[in-house]
Each structure stands twice: as structure tokens, then as C-alpha cells.
Write an enzyme that holds these catalytic residues in place. Structure first.
Site: not given
Ligand code: SAJ
Length: 434
Positions: A30, A202, A256, A312, A117, A10
Site C-alpha cells: 500500500d 461486474k 461501487c 453510505y 472494478t 476494503y
């Protein structure tokens, strides 16, 4: 400049495509061959508004290619997942694998950026020693920075360009080198700091949101018991210039906000009390919804419940950590409930209906878990005509109660006591979003 982006999810894929659209020659890497093939054909494997056109153009122009293995570049961007384990500990193994894969390619003057993150300290304490195995010296002939992504799924392409960015270098030169790269496409301001501060910024942004959502979820439970409407309370309290109550809901999902606060709890198990408690409140919401659902259907023997929404949040196709998954686990353990599910964004979900009607036929209760536009627009009469009993439980304050009640529905809203509807003031606007 040649850039190698490791991880085409994403964040990695939109970043790779935007860099390619802004003059860089980009190789996306990837581990999944299907992802690599899909992108090399100019297609995408995730749903995100505007992304497909951007990728198609970049691949067609030759500025973006995908591969299973990295190649020499001037800059490397690591954008791999940093999930948590069952024990709520950060799993940084994807960063390790990505960093190791570029070790043989690194040369003097290269720039390595961690976008994933990460727990504060990761860049300096974990990534740096690993990269220095190349024989290069960080801050001398190798430049390393953390530049956390901050984009909102559903608005990624816009926010990648428009949002302000924080860049944390392991030294000032690294931060400045990273800024040169991001300046090619970022229109927002770019703020330079050190790597650990950038990591904390973050993680704290998402923790701030988690704690505030937990507060809203607690408020919802208190208001229910007080027989008042939490959504009215939020709307009215938010008229204060320094208050911004968030929205309650069936829980916090995504990879996240429901994950990052644990990075701080892991590192500071005794000090991060409030952060841990917020996580627990939010993680407890699916069970709370389940209890309310049992109350709402207690007059019906072996009710069939239709769960609407697996993702979500609204209008995205991501089901990671979605509250519906936990709710379904609870429902599946309940021998008295029959369950059907439907989500227009997650049609491949195991046992999910492929259309709304299939999930709703003979249902006794609709449980709205996600406020997808398609659900908000549902026609109560049509939907009601397929059902055995007309009960609807709205965990997102997304439906218009009057419209549903006018068609014979028992309308139950998260954060609202059953007695409160009679007291609600006509003029109080009920749709609140933060
Ligand atoms: N939610 C609530 N109540 C609210 C707001 C959200 O229950 O008032 C729920 C949503 O339904 C969803 C979850 O929280 O289940 C998270 O949704 P979100 O839209 O708040 O955030 P994400 O996870 O899609 O994206 C966040 C963003 N962070 C912040 O807004 C501080 C985004 O900017 C980050 O880039 C992203 O996390 C990330 O990748 O870290």
C-alpha cells in the site's frame, strides 16, 4: 505460491488475509505508510466484521506482511481504487501506477490479476500493453485475467469465500491459471470467460442495482404525491414471483454502485440513456430529502435539524459518496437551518457530535439518513425529552411509526404521502428490505 496484493483497502486486505490463511505467502502493498505499519502490527485500519482476527493470525504466522513496495511473486493481484473524476470519467491512474510498480519484477510464467472494478476493455486495452513493456508476451509467458470482487461491505469475509466468482482471462490459459489461485479459498463456483465479459458482468451487476434503486426512488416520489405508502406498494408487488422492487432511500452511496454505471455512460454517452437517467435520479435524492425536510419544518422558525448517519449504509464505517454528504452541503447553504450530526461509525466526521444526546439536545427535527442498528433501537421518549419539537423524518423506513407517534412525534416517511397514514391497513407489514 507467493502472492503480492497491490492495494490494502476494503478488498485487497481481506483478500490478502484469506490467501495467507489458505497456504499462500502474501505480501500486501500500500502507498500509505500508516496502513502498512498498522497491518504489520497485526491490526487493521478499516472496520469489517471478522477481518481483524484474520489479519492478526496471518501476520503472527508470518504468512502476511505489508510493505510500501512490491517484491517478486508468482502472482500479483491489483486491488486499487477506480474512482470517477468530477466530470464522471473513470480515473484508472491507480491501476497504471500499480502495474508500473511491478514491471521490473515480472518474470516468465507470472500471473497478473486485476480485481478492481473497471470499465469494460480495461484489462485488454490498457493493462495488457502496459504489462507487456516488461518484454513478456501476454498469453505466452505472462498470464493476465480480470477477476472482479463482488463482496458486500459488512459481509466481506463470508462472501469472499462463499460467492461465485467470474474470471475473465485474456486467453483461456490465463483464466485457468487465475482459477488455480482462487480455488485455494473460494467455495462458490468459479466461471471462466474472457476479460471484457468479466468486466461487463461486474459493472452490470452494480448498474442493475442502481437502475432498480432509481426505480424505487421514483416510485417513492410518485407515492408521496398520490398520498399512498411506497413501502406497502413494494411489499405487495414483490409478492409477484417475477418482481423484485428495491428500496427507496436518500440516495445511493459507496464507491461501487454510485460510480460504476458512469463507466458505461462515459464509453457510450448516447446509448446508455437509461443508465445515465438512473444515476441522475439517485443523485437527486438528497435534494428531494432536503425539500421534504423544509416542508416538515416550515412551521418552526430557524429549526435545528439533527442528521443521523453519515455513512453510505447501515453498520459500516465508509462515508464515500454517502448521500448525507450532499444533504449536509445543502443544509449548510441554508441560513435558516441549524444543523447537528451524529454517526456512531463516523465519530471523526468534522463537527459531528461525539454522542447522540449532544446532537439531539434542543433539536426540532431528527432526520434519519442511515438505518444503523443503534438508531433503529433509539427510545422515542428519551430522545424526544431532549428535543424542542418532536419531528422525525425517516428516509429508510427503519423506525416504527406507531412507537414514535405514541410519544408525540410527527413521523414523516420517505415515500409516503402525509394523508396516507390514516388509510394504512393495520395488517400491512411495513418493514421491507431487498
Ligand atoms: N440502497 C438503496 N436501496 C436498496 C439497496 C441499496 O437505496 O434497495 C443504497 C444503500 O443504502 C447504499 C447503496 O445503495 O447507499 C449501495 O449499497 P448496497 O448495499 O446495495 O451495495 P454496496 O455498494 O455496499 O456493494 C455493492 C454490491 N453489489 C451488488 O449487490 C450488485 C457488492 O456485491 C459489490 O461487491 C460492491 O457493490 C462493489 O464493490 O462493487
Amino acid at each position: 505460491m507467493t502472492v503480492c496484493v497491490l492495494g490494502l483497502g476494503y478488498i485487497g486486505l481481506p483478500t490478502a488475509a484469506i490467501l495467507a490463511a489458505n497456504g499462500c505467502n502474501v505480501l500486501g502493498v500500500d502507498v500509505n505508510p500508516v496502513v502498512v505499519d498498522t497491518i504489520n502490527q497485526g491490526n487493521i485500519h478499516i472496520e469489517e466484521p471478522g477481518l481483524e482476527a484474520l489479519v492478526k493470525e496471518a501476520v503472527t504466522s508470518g504468512d502476511l506482511r505489508a510493505s510500501l513496495t512490491p517484491e517478486t511473486a508468482d502472482a500479483y493481484i491489483i486491488a486499487v481504487p477506480t474512482p470517477i473524476t468530477e466530470e464522471k470519467r473513470a480515473d484508472l491512474s491507480y491501476i497504471d501506477v500499480a502495474a508500473r510498480s511491478i514491471l521490473p519484477l515480472l518474470k516468465s510464467g507470472d500471473l497478473v490479476i486485476l480485481e478492481s472494478t473497471s470499465p469494460p476493455g480495461t484489462t485488454r486495452e490498457r493493462l495488457l500493453p502496459l504489462l507487456e513493456k516488461s518484454g513478456l508476451k501476454a498469453g505466452v509467458n505472462l498470464f493476465v485475467a480480470h477477476c472482479p470482487e463482488r463482496v458486500l461491505p459488512g459481509r466481506i469475509i463470508y462472501e469472499l469465500v462463499e460467492n461465485h466468482r467470474v474470471i475473465g482471462g485474456i486467453d483461456p490459459r490465463s483464466a485457468m491459471r487465475a482459477r488455480e489461485l482462487y480455488e485455494t479459498f473460494v467455495q462458490g463456483n468459479i466461471y471462466l470467460t474472457d476479460a471484457t465479459t468479466a468486466e461487463m458482468v461486474k459493472v452490470m451487476e452494480n448498474t442493475y442495482r442502481d437502475v432498480n434503486i432509481a426505480l424505487a426512488n421514483e416510485l417513492a416520489q410518485l407515492c408521496h404525491d398520490l398520498d399512498i405508502n411506497a413501502w406497502d406498494v413494494i411489499h405487495l408487488a414483490n409478492m409477484h414471483p417475477r418482481v423484485n422492487l428495491h428500496s427507496p432511500g436518500p440516495g445511493v452511496g459507496g464507491h461501487c454502485i454510485s460510480v460504476d454505471p458512469w463507466f458505461l455512460v462515459e464509453r457510450f454517452p448516447r446509448k446508455a440513456q437509461l443508465i445515465r437517467q438512473a444515476r441522475e435520479v439517485n443523485d437527486g435524492m438528497p435534494r428531494y430529502v432536503y425539500r421534504k425536510l423544509m416542508e416538515a419544518t416550515q412551521h418552526i422558525a430557524n429549526p435545528k435539524v439533527t442528521v443521523l448517519g453519515m455513512t453510505y449504509k447501515a453498520n459500516v464505517d465508509d462515508i464515500r459518496e454517502a448521500p448525507s454528504l450532499k444533504l449536509l452541503e445543502l443544509l449548510e447553504q441554508d441560513p435558516h437551518m441549524q444543523v447537528a450530526t451524529y454517526d456512531p461509525f463516523a465519530k471523526a466526521f468534522p463537527n459531528a457530535a461525539s454522542e447522540l444526546r449532544e446532537a439531539v439536545v434542543d433539536s426540532d427535527c431528527l432526520l434519519l439518513m442511515v438505518d444503523h442498528d443503534a438508531f433503529v433501537r433509539m427510545n422515542p421518549e428519551t430522545v424526544g425529552s431532549w428535543m424542542r419539537h418532536r419531528v422525525v423524518m425517516d428516509t429508510r423506513n427503519a423506525l416504527n411509526p406507531k412507537a414514535w407517534q405514541a410519544h408525540g412525534f410527527d413521523y414523516i416517511r420517505l415515500g409516503e404521502g402525509v394523508g396516507s397514514q390514516a388509510m394504512a391497513f393495520e395488517a400491512a407489514p411495513l418493514l421491507v428490505r431487498s
